[in-house]
Structures are given as structure tokens and as C-alpha cells.
Design a protein around this motif. Structure first.
Motif, PDB file in Angstrom:
ATOM      1  N   GLY A 184      40.982  47.841  37.901  1.00 17.35           N
ATOM      2  CA  GLY A 184      41.240  47.853  39.221  1.00 17.35           C
ATOM      3  C   GLY A 184      39.991  47.453  40.131  1.00 17.35           C
ATOM      4  O   GLY A 184      40.469  46.519  41.177  1.00 17.35           O
ATOM      5  N   GLN A 185      38.888  47.753  39.973  1.00 16.26           N
ATOM      6  CA  GLN A 185      37.722  47.168  40.809  1.00 16.26           C
ATOM      7  C   GLN A 185      37.589  45.810  40.623  1.00 16.26           C
ATOM      8  O   GLN A 185      37.186  44.771  41.277  1.00 16.26           O
ATOM      9  CB  GLN A 185      36.467  47.939  40.313  1.00 16.26           C
ATOM     10  N   SER A 186      37.890  45.180  39.335  1.00 14.76           N
ATOM     11  CA  SER A 186      37.661  43.939  39.058  1.00 14.76           C
ATOM     12  C   SER A 186      38.945  43.028  39.931  1.00 14.76           C
ATOM     13  O   SER A 186      38.523  42.037  40.193  1.00 14.76           O
ATOM     14  CB  SER A 186      37.979  43.668  37.540  1.00 14.76           C
ATOM     15  N   VAL A 187      40.010  43.390  39.790  1.00 14.35           N
ATOM     16  CA  VAL A 187      41.110  42.663  40.538  1.00 14.35           C
ATOM     17  C   VAL A 187      40.599  42.754  41.953  1.00 14.35           C
ATOM     18  O   VAL A 187      40.846  41.802  42.776  1.00 14.35           O
ATOM     19  CB  VAL A 187      42.446  43.499  40.299  1.00 14.35           C
ATOM     20  N   VAL A 188      40.206  43.647  42.508  1.00 15.76           N
ATOM     21  CA  VAL A 188      39.854  43.768  44.102  1.00 15.76           C
ATOM     22  C   VAL A 188      38.715  42.697  44.234  1.00 15.76           C
ATOM     23  O   VAL A 188      38.518  42.114  45.343  1.00 15.76           O
ATOM     24  CB  VAL A 188      39.571  45.187  44.513  1.00 15.76           C
ATOM     25  N   GLN A 189      37.661  42.787  43.425  1.00 15.08           N
ATOM     26  CA  GLN A 189      36.578  41.732  43.345  1.00 15.08           C
ATOM     27  C   GLN A 189      37.182  40.456  43.396  1.00 15.08           C
ATOM     28  O   GLN A 189      36.326  39.676  44.158  1.00 15.08           O
ATOM     29  CB  GLN A 189      35.671  42.272  42.439  1.00 15.08           C
ATOM     30  N   GLN A 190      38.172  40.195  42.770  1.00 13.48           N
ATOM     31  CA  GLN A 190      38.525  38.692  42.472  1.00 13.48           C
ATOM     32  C   GLN A 190      39.255  38.348  43.862  1.00 13.48           C
ATOM     33  O   GLN A 190      39.245  37.237  44.153  1.00 13.48           O
ATOM     34  CB  GLN A 190      39.492  38.375  41.356  1.00 13.48           C
ATOM     35  N   VAL A 191      39.813  39.367  44.625  1.00 14.55           N
ATOM     36  CA  VAL A 191      40.641  38.950  45.863  1.00 14.55           C
ATOM     37  C   VAL A 191      39.384  38.869  46.704  1.00 14.55           C
ATOM     38  O   VAL A 191      39.474  38.081  47.846  1.00 14.55           O
ATOM     39  CB  VAL A 191      41.686  39.922  46.214  1.00 14.55           C
ATOM     40  N   THR A 192      38.453  39.871  46.643  1.00 14.57           N
ATOM     41  CA  THR A 192      37.306  39.492  47.868  1.00 14.57           C
ATOM     42  C   THR A 192      36.380  38.077  47.498  1.00 14.57           C
ATOM     43  O   THR A 192      36.022  37.640  48.471  1.00 14.57           O
ATOM     44  CB  THR A 192      36.317  40.718  47.358  1.00 14.57           C
ATOM     45  N   ASP A 193      36.656  37.960  46.279  1.00 11.68           N
ATOM     46  CA  ASP A 193      35.704  36.463  45.875  1.00 11.68           C
ATOM     47  C   ASP A 193      36.496  35.236  46.419  1.00 11.68           C
ATOM     48  O   ASP A 193      36.189  34.390  47.193  1.00 11.68           O
ATOM     49  CB  ASP A 193      35.364  36.339  44.360  1.00 11.68           C
ATOM     50  N   ALA A 194      37.912  35.415  46.405  1.00 16.30           N
ATOM     51  CA  ALA A 194      38.924  34.276  47.046  1.00 16.30           C
ATOM     52  C   ALA A 194      38.689  34.427  48.310  1.00 16.30           C
ATOM     53  O   ALA A 194      39.020  33.132  49.097  1.00 16.30           O
ATOM     54  CB  ALA A 194      40.289  34.729  46.619  1.00 16.30           C
ATOM     55  N   ARG A 195      38.299  35.225  49.029  1.00 12.44           N
ATOM     56  CA  ARG A 195      38.207  35.291  50.639  1.00 12.44           C
ATOM     57  C   ARG A 195      36.812  35.117  50.986  1.00 12.44           C
ATOM     58  O   ARG A 195      36.711  35.190  52.096  1.00 12.44           O
ATOM     59  CB  ARG A 195      38.784  36.794  51.221  1.00 12.44           C
ATOM     60  N   TYR A 196      35.881  34.752  50.162  1.00 17.07           N
ATOM     61  CA  TYR A 196      34.393  34.455  50.686  1.00 17.07           C
ATOM     62  C   TYR A 196      34.527  33.590  51.587  1.00 17.07           C
ATOM     63  O   TYR A 196      35.132  32.312  51.367  1.00 17.07           O
ATOM     64  CB  TYR A 196      33.758  34.319  49.523  1.00 17.07           C
TER      65      TYR A 196
END
Length: 191
Positions: free
Chosen positions: A170-182
Motif C-alpha cells: 500500500g505504501q509503495s502504491v501511494v508513493q508511486q502516485v505521489t511521484d507521478a504528481r511531483y
């Protein structure tokens, strides 16, 4: 012969070495030396951009973005295109029904329900052709595959996505979304 092996450490090491080589050769010949369909380790991401302002596909490039639009790729489903065009972060999870890693990733992607402006689409591998405009663009070649598309405003209207394989917590999935929004500056790496 047993006494020689018991008394001679060099003979013991030679026997162990021979057994290891034989074991590796047997694994390779049985197909165990290749990549598994759904590994437990996440692999590096691949980013791809397409040249059209609508969602289309591009070619896989290991370390840079590519601009390729194959004419044979059908448009993605209307719900996916609408989510992208409305500025949401589109997340596609391609899974094989019954796969252990696939079920775990599917369960862990539900954390995205609490993240605003995210559209999650869980796609069975048997329906991947409907999403070819996206999956071909990032070069999906196994499942589970987690594809995260940058919001339209951040990608300047050009669909850009990343893909990662295998189990994603779950944390990795959220991090990938955060990275995409950088929104910040990125620096290139030159060894």
C-alpha cells in the motif's frame, strides 16, 4: 571412496561444486532460470510519453521518454480517458485472476480510495487488449503490472506513465502516485 571424501576437504569442496553446477543446469533446462510471471520483487519503472493530446501508445525505452504513436492501438475505455482528461491521476492495475501476488496488490491498492483525485482501474489480464493504448506504451510484459499515469496538467496534455511489476504494498502504491504528481525540478544523472 567415502573415506577419501571424509578425510579430504578439497575433495569435499570439489564434490559440492560439481553438485551445484549440476543443480543449476537442471533448473535452467526445466525453465527455472527465466523470469517468473509474477515475481515478489518490484522492478524498475519505465516511463513513456506519447505525442498526441489524447491517450495513445508509445514504445518502451529503458531510461528516457519516447514519442511513438502506433496507429493500430484502439483508444482506451471511455472511463479511463475521461479520468485522464479531468486531471485525475489514473492508476491501472493489470492482474491475473487467481495469482497470489496479484490478489495481494489488488487488496493493497484500495488505500488509494483515501487519496483525492485518483482513478483506480483493476483490469483482468484477459481484458488487457482494451487498454492497449496505455499498456503497449509502457511495454507491459507480465502481471501484476501497476501503471500510474501523470495527471494531464502535469504532463502538459501528453500522456505519460510509469509501470512497475510484482508485489506492491500500500505504501509503495501511494508513493508511486505521489511521484507521478511531483511538480518540482528533476535532475538528470550522469555517471
Amino acid at each position: 571412496m567415502r573415506e577419501k571424501l571424509n578425510e579430504n576437504p578439497l575433495a569435499q569442496m570439489a564434490l559440492v561444486g560439481v553438485l551445484l553446477v549440476v543443480g543449476v543446469l537442471m533448473l535452467i533446462s526445466m525453465g527455472g532460470g527465466g523470469e517468473s510471471e509474477s515475481g515478489s520483487e518490484a522492478e524498475p519503472e519505465t516511463s513513456v510519453a506519447t505525442s498526441a493530446p489524447t491517450i495513445t501508445s508509445g514504445g518502451e525505452t529503458p531510461s528516457a521518454e519516447a514519442t511513438v504513436v502506433p496507429p493500430e492501438a484502439p483508444p482506451p475505455p471511455k472511463a479511463v480517458a475521461a479520468a485522464f482528461n479531468s486531471g485525475q491521476t489514473v492508476v491501472l492495475l493489470i492482474v491475473r485472476e487467481g495469482g497470489i501476488d496479484d490478489q495481494l496488490v489488488k487488496a493493497d491498492t484500495h488505500v488509494l480510495a483515501s487519496v483525492p483525485r485518483v482513478a483506480l482501474f483493476v483490469v483482468p489480464a484477459s481484458k488487457i487488449a482494451r487498454y492497449a493504448a496505455i499498456t503497449e506504451g509502457v511495454g507491459v510484459n507480465r502481471v501484476p503490472a501497476l501503471i500510474v499515469m501523470r495527471p494531464k496538467a502535469l504532463s502538459h496534455g501528453v500522456p505519460t506513465a510509469s509501470v512497475s511489476y510484482g508485489y506492491q504494498g500500500g505504501q509503495s502504491v501511494v508513493q508511486q502516485v505521489t511521484d507521478a504528481r511531483y511538480r518540482g525540478q528533476t535532475l538528470s544523472y550522469h555517471p
